[in-house]
Design a protein around this motif. Structure first.
Motif, PDB file in Angstrom:
ATOM      1  N   ALA A 186     147.503  14.444  50.618  1.00 17.97           N
ATOM      2  CA  ALA A 186     146.089  14.558  51.004  1.00 17.97           C
ATOM      3  C   ALA A 186     145.380  15.425  50.659  1.00 17.97           C
ATOM      4  CB  ALA A 186     146.342  14.525  52.578  1.00 17.97           C
ATOM      5  N   GLN A 187     145.663  16.598  50.194  1.00 18.61           N
ATOM      6  CA  GLN A 187     144.978  17.641  49.628  1.00 18.61           C
ATOM      7  C   GLN A 187     144.492  17.084  48.310  1.00 18.61           C
ATOM      8  OE1 GLN A 187     147.227  21.381  49.826  1.00 18.61           O
ATOM      9  NE2 GLN A 187     147.589  20.989  52.042  1.00 18.61           N
ATOM     10  N   ARG A 188     145.299  16.729  47.573  1.00 17.05           N
ATOM     11  CA  ARG A 188     145.130  16.180  46.181  1.00 17.05           C
ATOM     12  C   ARG A 188     144.098  15.110  46.121  1.00 17.05           C
ATOM     13  NH1 ARG A 188     150.839  16.320  45.660  1.00 17.05           N
ATOM     14  NH2 ARG A 188     151.015  14.181  45.612  1.00 17.05           N
ATOM     15  N   ASP A 189     144.417  14.257  47.349  1.00 16.72           N
ATOM     16  CA  ASP A 189     143.339  13.082  47.107  1.00 16.72           C
ATOM     17  C   ASP A 189     142.029  13.686  47.585  1.00 16.72           C
ATOM     18  OD1 ASP A 189     145.143  11.363  46.789  1.00 16.72           O
ATOM     19  OD2 ASP A 189     145.618  10.649  48.821  1.00 16.72           O
ATOM     20  N   VAL A 190     141.823  14.498  48.521  1.00 16.47           N
ATOM     21  CA  VAL A 190     140.649  15.141  48.858  1.00 16.47           C
ATOM     22  C   VAL A 190     140.008  15.787  47.756  1.00 16.47           C
ATOM     23  CG1 VAL A 190     139.221  17.007  50.186  1.00 16.47           C
ATOM     24  CG2 VAL A 190     141.067  15.362  51.451  1.00 16.47           C
ATOM     25  N   ALA A 191     140.583  16.351  46.987  1.00 16.90           N
ATOM     26  CA  ALA A 191     140.210  17.354  45.833  1.00 16.90           C
ATOM     27  C   ALA A 191     139.554  16.513  44.784  1.00 16.90           C
ATOM     28  CB  ALA A 191     141.360  17.987  45.282  1.00 16.90           C
ATOM     29  N   GLU A 192     140.259  15.089  44.543  1.00 14.20           N
ATOM     30  CA  GLU A 192     139.851  14.095  43.603  1.00 14.20           C
ATOM     31  C   GLU A 192     138.508  13.656  44.105  1.00 14.20           C
ATOM     32  OE1 GLU A 192     142.498  11.192  43.058  1.00 14.20           O
ATOM     33  OE2 GLU A 192     144.164  12.347  42.109  1.00 14.20           O
ATOM     34  N   ALA A 193     138.319  13.253  45.477  1.00 15.91           N
ATOM     35  CA  ALA A 193     137.028  12.800  46.053  1.00 15.91           C
ATOM     36  C   ALA A 193     135.965  13.882  45.734  1.00 15.91           C
ATOM     37  CB  ALA A 193     137.188  12.464  47.394  1.00 15.91           C
ATOM     38  N   LEU A 194     136.355  15.101  45.858  1.00 17.36           N
ATOM     39  CA  LEU A 194     135.255  16.037  45.769  1.00 17.36           C
ATOM     40  C   LEU A 194     134.888  16.143  44.407  1.00 17.36           C
ATOM     41  CD1 LEU A 194     137.024  19.224  47.991  1.00 17.36           C
ATOM     42  CD2 LEU A 194     134.725  17.875  48.677  1.00 17.36           C
ATOM     43  N   ASP A 195     135.619  16.134  43.543  1.00 14.67           N
ATOM     44  CA  ASP A 195     135.462  15.872  42.004  1.00 14.67           C
ATOM     45  C   ASP A 195     134.158  14.660  41.680  1.00 14.67           C
ATOM     46  OD1 ASP A 195     136.733  18.105  41.111  1.00 14.67           O
ATOM     47  OD2 ASP A 195     138.601  16.753  40.611  1.00 14.67           O
TER      48      ASP A 195
END
Length: 272
Positions: free
Chosen positions: A165-174
């Motif tokens: 979930a943290q990786r997915d949110v980081a990708e979305a923030l990018d």
């Protein structure tokens, strides 16, 4: 609940600990345990006192008379507490925003004699207690100040790798153009999931372990540890946006995820 007065001290401590551990929002049960436990706290062993303190603080049950009894019991019975019991009580009182620095000083001083035999988990928790003490009473000296590097190092070792979930949110923030550092460690040793070190802004992905759940109707509230962490970060100057799992997990489309985060971050991105 009607049979709580039949429980022995170990039963009461175990019941409170079990409900807090699984994150069940059960205020009525905790109130009943508090009423039954407080007059019998002298019969609890040290671990029972510590586990009861942790359970009530984690469940965010406001029972000042019980916490007062726990704080006094801890000070009177310091020689009965092992290193984990000392740390657990100190951390629980930090969660509960207990306002007596003398209790923390006594627990810290007793812990200082045992710090060399503590596990990384205990040292990590003690680091949080030390940060709490310094933020609440900056003009006072915490007994373990000389061990700050040891405590902070243990806390950093206790941090976990980013979740999916943290990786997915980081990708979305990018995708939405919010530049950030992943797994940023503050100068105090606290891990932030995604952060802009300047001007101290961070996005935290909050999993189930950060909440208490009420079944009917479904409702989530931050548990004591999560509220403590948020309060501590604010006092250290950080502005935090939380992404709760029960909101994020319902959003499957990439475009909707981006819209969700843009709305969350709008307080930082919209023109003044």
């Amino acid at each position: 609940q009607p049979r709580l007065r039949e429980f022995n001290p170990q039963n009461m401590a175990d019941t409170a600990w079990a409900f807090a551990t699984v994150g069940v929002l059960a205020s009525g049960l905790f109130d009943a345990v508090a009423d039954a436990a407080r007059p019998r706290l002298g019969d609890f062993n040290a671990q029972g006192v510590a586990n009861t303190a942790w359970a009530f603080a984690t469940a965010r049950v406001e029972v000042p008379r019980l916490f007062d009894a726990i704080a006094h019991a801890a000070q009177r019975r310091l020689d009965e507490f092992n290193e984990q019991d000392l740390v657990t009580v100190a951390l629980a009182l930090s969660f509960a925003e207990w306002e007596d620095p003398d209790v923390f000083a006594a627990l810290g001083a007793a812990s200082a004699a045992k710090v060399h035999t503590m596990s990384d988990e205990a040292l990590s928790q003690l680091h949080l207690v030390a940060l709490h003490f310094r933020s609440e009473w900056p003009n006072l000296s915490f007994p373990l100040s000389h061990c700050q590097t040891k405590l902070q190092s243990a806390h950093r070792r206790s941090t976990s790798k980013p979740s999916k979930a943290q990786r997915d949110v980081a990708e979305a923030l990018d995708r939405i153009g919010w530049t950030h550092v992943v797994s940023h460690v503050t100068e105090e040793g606290l891990l932030l999931h995604m952060a802009q070190p300047e001007p101290k802004r961070a996005v935290e992905v909050c999993g189930p372990y950060r909440y208490l759940k009420k079944a009917m109707p479904e409702q989530y509230v931050e548990n004591g540890r999560t509220r403590f962490r948020s309060r501590l970060l604010r006092r250290l100057g950080w502005d935090i946006v939380s992404v709760p799992f029960f909101e994020w997990d319902r959003i499957k489309e990439t475009s909707k995820q981006d819209e969700y985060l843009e709305a969350k971050l709008s307080k930082w991105t919209k023109a003044p």
